[in-house]
Scaffold this active site. Structure first.
Site, PDB file in Angstrom:
ATOM      1  N   CYS A 376      -0.074  10.080  -7.981  1.00  0.00           N
ATOM      2  CA  CYS A 376      -0.378   8.670  -8.163  1.00  0.00           C
ATOM      3  C   CYS A 376      -1.815   8.454  -7.727  1.00  0.00           C
ATOM      4  O   CYS A 376      -2.519   9.408  -7.375  1.00  0.00           O
ATOM      5  CB  CYS A 376       0.585   7.773  -7.385  1.00  0.00           C
ATOM      6  N   HIS A 537       0.546  -0.750  -1.838  1.00  0.00           N
ATOM      7  CA  HIS A 537      -0.261  -0.153  -0.780  1.00  0.00           C
ATOM      8  C   HIS A 537      -1.717  -0.206  -1.189  1.00  0.00           C
ATOM      9  O   HIS A 537      -2.041  -0.562  -2.326  1.00  0.00           O
ATOM     10  CB  HIS A 537       0.176   1.290  -0.507  1.00  0.00           C
TER      11      HIS A 537
END
Length: 617
Positions: A376, A537
C-alpha cells in the site's frame, strides 16, 4: 516451459524497456548525422559510437542491477559492465548490450547476497564505511571478471549470432524467422526475442553498417494490418467487423500490435497470414539490403519511417505494403469461411495469455510462487491487514508461502507476487518489474483475492513446512478503552477521519499535523478495506513524525460512505516502525469471524471490543 520463457523474456525486457528512449536518441543521431544520414555532420555523428559503446550498456546494466539488488545493485551493475566494455576494446570492440544483460543482474545479486550476510552483523558506526567500500571492492572484482571472462565470452557469442544472421541473409534464409516470430508475438514472447536477441545484434550491425534489418523483423506493422483488413471486409460477426477499423488505427498508427492478437486467437488458422506476409517482406528487405538506424518503438508506420535511412524510406514502405497485401490475401478466405466468431471470448483469452506472459497472473499451479507481498502507499495499515488475512487463510494449505507487506515504493526484489490497489499498479510495476501483479479494489473482500487463493492452492500440495516463527508478545497498550468510541452517528468520510485523528492526538501518538496527513492519504487511495472496515492513517512522509504507536476505533453502526462503500468500523492508525502490526493481525483475525464482525459493528460494550481485538477472537 512457456511460463519460464515468458518470465525470462519479461526480465530481459524490463532491463531494456525503461531505456528505450536512449536507444531512440541513439537511432536518431545515427539516422540524421552519419555519412548517409538526412543531414550528414561528422562532428555530431561522433556522439553515436560513445552512446552505443558506453551509455546504452551502462543504462541496461544499471537497470538489471537495480532489479536484483536495489540502488546498490544499480551502482554495482554500472561498475561491472565497464569491465566488459574494456575487455573487448571499448569503442573498437563489439557493443556489450548482451554483456550488460548478464553483468547487471549478476552484480546486483553479488551485493544483495553480501547485504543479506551482513544483516544484523553490521558494527554500529561503521555502516556507511562498510556500505561504500563493499560496493567499491565487489564492483572492482566484478569489473575484472567482466574484463577477462564475461566480455570476451559475450563478444564471441555475439560474433556467432551475427555470423548466423549473415549466413541466413546470404543464403536467403532469414525469412524463415517469421515461422517462429509471428506465433511468438501472439504468445507475448516478442519482448524476449526482440530485446534479448534482435536489439543486441541490430546494434552491432548499425555500428558496422549504419543500419540493421534486425530492427525490421518484429516491428513491421504490415502482417497485422493485413489480418485486421481481412476482418474489416469479410468477418460475418457484426461486432468483430465493426471493431476492426478502430483496431487498424491503433495498430498501424499507434504501433500497439497486441490489438490484433485476439483476431488471430478467434481462428488460429489465421496465423498463417502474418507468417507468410512477414516472410515475404523479410525476403524483400534482404534483397534490397534494407535496414533501420535504430529500434522502431512502438512498431507503428510512423516509427518505422522515422528510423529508416533517408534513402530507404520507400523500400521500408514497400516492404510494409508487401506484408500487408500477402497477409490480407491469405487471411481473407480463412476469415470468410470461419463463420461468426466471438471477439469478446478471444479478448478474454488474450488477456489471460497476456497476463501470464507479462507476469500479471499466477502460474496455473502456483508452484513458482514463494513470496507474496501486499503493498500500500505507506506499508502501514492496509497492506498489513490484507497480508495478515490472506496469510491466515492460506497457511493451512500452503505453509511454504511467505506472505508479508510493505510500502509500494519499497517492494523487495525477491517478491514473486505483488498485491496492491488498482491506483497503485504503476508504482508497483516500477518498483518490482520482476513480480507478478494482482490488483484489488480492497484488501479484505475482493474477487481477485479469491482467484489468487484458488490458483495458489490448485495443487493443494505444499512444500516442506518451515519452522514456525516465535510468538511475539502483543502490546495491549496500543488500543485502550479511551481510544474506543461506539454508537456514533453517521458523518462524512472526512469528518470520520478527523475524529480518528483527534483521538490519536488525545492519546499522545501524534500532533495535529497528522490529521491533515490522514486526509491527504485518503486522497491518494482509499483506506477502505472491505467488510465494512476502514483504516485511515497518515502519508508515508508523515510516518517519521509519529510520537508513539497507537490504534483507535470509531464505530458507526449506520456506516460512513467511503467512496460508495459503507464502513461501520473506522480504525485510526499511527505506527512507529512495525509496532502496530501485531494489533492489526489480531484485528484481522477477529474480522474473519462473521458473527464477531457483526457484533463489533453494533455493540455498545468497549470491554467486548478490547477483548476481541487484543486476543484476536
Amino acid at each position: 516451459m512457456k511460463n519460464a520463457i515468458a518470465r525470462f523474456g519479461k526480465f530481459l525486457s524490463a532491463m531494456v524497456m525503461p531505456n528505450i528512449g536512449a536507444f531512440i536518441a541513439w537511432g536518431f543521431i545515427t539516422a540524421l548525422f552519419i555519412d548517409t544520414g538526412w543531414i550528414p555532420n561528422a562532428n555530431l555523428a561522433s556522439i553515436q559510437p560513445f552512446m552505443l559503446t558506453y551509455l546504452l550498456p551502462v543504462l541496461i546494466a544499471a537497470q538489471g542491477g537495480k532489479m536484483v539488488g536495489g540502488d546498490r545493485g544499480r551502482v554495482m551493475g554500472a561498475i561491472a559492465v565497464m569491465g566488459c566494455i574494456a575487455g573487448v576494446g571499448g569503442t573498437e570492440g563489439q557493443p556489450m548490450l548482451m554483456g550488460a544483460m548478464i553483468m547487471g543482474p549478476l552484480a546486483g545479486l553479488v551485493i544483495k547476497k553480501f547485504d543479506q550476510a551482513m544483516e544484523n552483523r553490521m558494527p554500529a558506526g561503521f555502516e556507511m564505511l562498510i556500505n561504500n567500500f563493499s560496493v567499491g571492492i565487489f564492483g572492482m572484482i566484478m569489473a575484472i571478471i567482466g574484463y577477462y571472462a564475461i566480455g570476451p565470452v559475450m563478444s564471441t557469442i555475439l560474433s556467432v549470432l551475427s555470423a548466423g544472421v549473415s549466413f541466413l541473409v546470404e543464403h536467403s534464409l532469414l525469412p524463415l524467422v517469421s515461422i517462429f516470430l509471428e506465433p511468438a508475438k501472439v504468445l507475448f514472447l516478442n519482448n524476449a526475442i526482440n530485446h534479448g536477441v534482435f536489439t543486441p545484434i541490430g546494434a552491432e550491425q548499425v555500428a558496422e553498417a549504419g543500419k540493421s534489418i534486425m530492427y525490421m523483423l518484429e516491428t513491421n506493422p504490415g502482417p497485422g494490418l493485413g489480418v485486421l483488413l481481412a476482418y474489416m471486409f469479410f468477418s460475418k460477426d457484426r461486432v468483430t467487423k465493426g471493431s476492426a477499423p478502430g483496431a487498424i488505427i491503433i495498430h498501424f498508427l499507434g504501433g500497439i500490435h497486441e490489438i490484433y492478437f485476439p483476431y488471430i486467437l478467434m481462428n488460429p488458422a489465421v496465423i498463417l497470414a502474418p507468417i507468410v506476409g512477414n516472410m515475404c517482406s523479410i525476403f524483400f528487405f534482404s534483397m534490397m539490403d534494407a535496414g533501420l538506424n535504430g529500434p522502431a518503438a512502438p512498431g507503428s508506420i510512423i516509427a518505422f519511417t522515422m528510423m529508416s535511412p533517408k534513402s530507404g524510406i520507400l523500400i521500408s514502405w514497400i516492404g510494409v505494403a508487401i506484408a500487408t497485401v500477402v497477409s490480407f490475401v491469405i487471411a481473407a478466405p480463412i476469415v470468410k469461411m470461419a463463420g461468426a466468431k466471438n471477439l469478446n471470448e478471444a479478448q478474454d483469452k488474450m488477456q489471460q495469455m497476456k497476463a501470464q506472459a507479462k507476469g500479471q497472473a499466477i502460474p496455473a499451479a502456483g508452484g513458482a510462487v514463494h513470496k507474496i507481498v501486499f503493498a500500500c502507499d505507506a506499508g502501514m495499515g492496509s497492506s498489513a491487514m490484507g497480508a495478515t488475512k490472506f496469510r491466515n487463510r492460506i497457511k493451512e494449505v500452503r505453509p511454504d508461502l511467505i506472505v508479508t507487506n510493505t510500502s509500494v515504493d519499497n517492494i523487495p526484489s525477491d517478491a514473486d507476487v505483488v498485491v496492491c490497489q488498482e491506483i497503485l499498479a504503476d508504482r508497483a510495476r516500477a518498483c518490482a518489474p520482476q513480480a507478478q501483479l494482482v490488483t484489488l479494489a480492497n484488501f479484505l473482500a475482493d474477487p481477485n483475492l479469491d482467484a489468487l487463493y484458488d490458483t495458489l492452492t490448485w495443487q493443494n500440495a505444499p512444500a516442506a513446512t518451515p519452522a514456525a516463527a516465535p510468538a511475539v508478545p502483543l502490546d495491549h497498550t496500543l488500543l485502550r478503552a479511551e481510544g474506543i468510541q461506539l454508537g456514533l452517528a453517521s458523518v462524512s468520510k472526512e469528518d470520520a477521519i478527523r475524529a480518528a485523528g483527534r483521538l490519536l492526538v488525545e492519546q499522545g501518538c501524534v500532533d495535529e499535523s497528522y490529521i491533515d496527513a490522514m486526509l491527504e492519504r485518503e486522497k491518494l487511495v482509499t483506506t477502505y478495506m472491505g467488510l465494512g472496515v476502514a483504516i485511515p492513517h497518515g502519508t508515508s512522509e508523515e510516518k517519521a513524525r509519529v510520537k508513539k504507536s497507537g490504534v483507535v476505533l470509531l464505530q458507526y453502526p449506520e456506516g460512513v460512505d467511503f467512496g460508495g462503500e459503507k464502513a461501520q468500523l473506522v480504525f485510526g492508525i499511527a505506527g512507529v516502525g512495525d509496532e502496530h502490526l501485531d494489533l492489526l493481525a489480531s484485528i484481522c483475525t477477529a474480522l474473519e469471524d462473521e458473527e464477531v464482525l457483526h457484533t463489533l459493528k453494533t455493540t455498545n460494550d468497549p470491554a467486548y471490543v478490547l477483548g476481541c481485538l487484543q486476543s484476536g477472537k
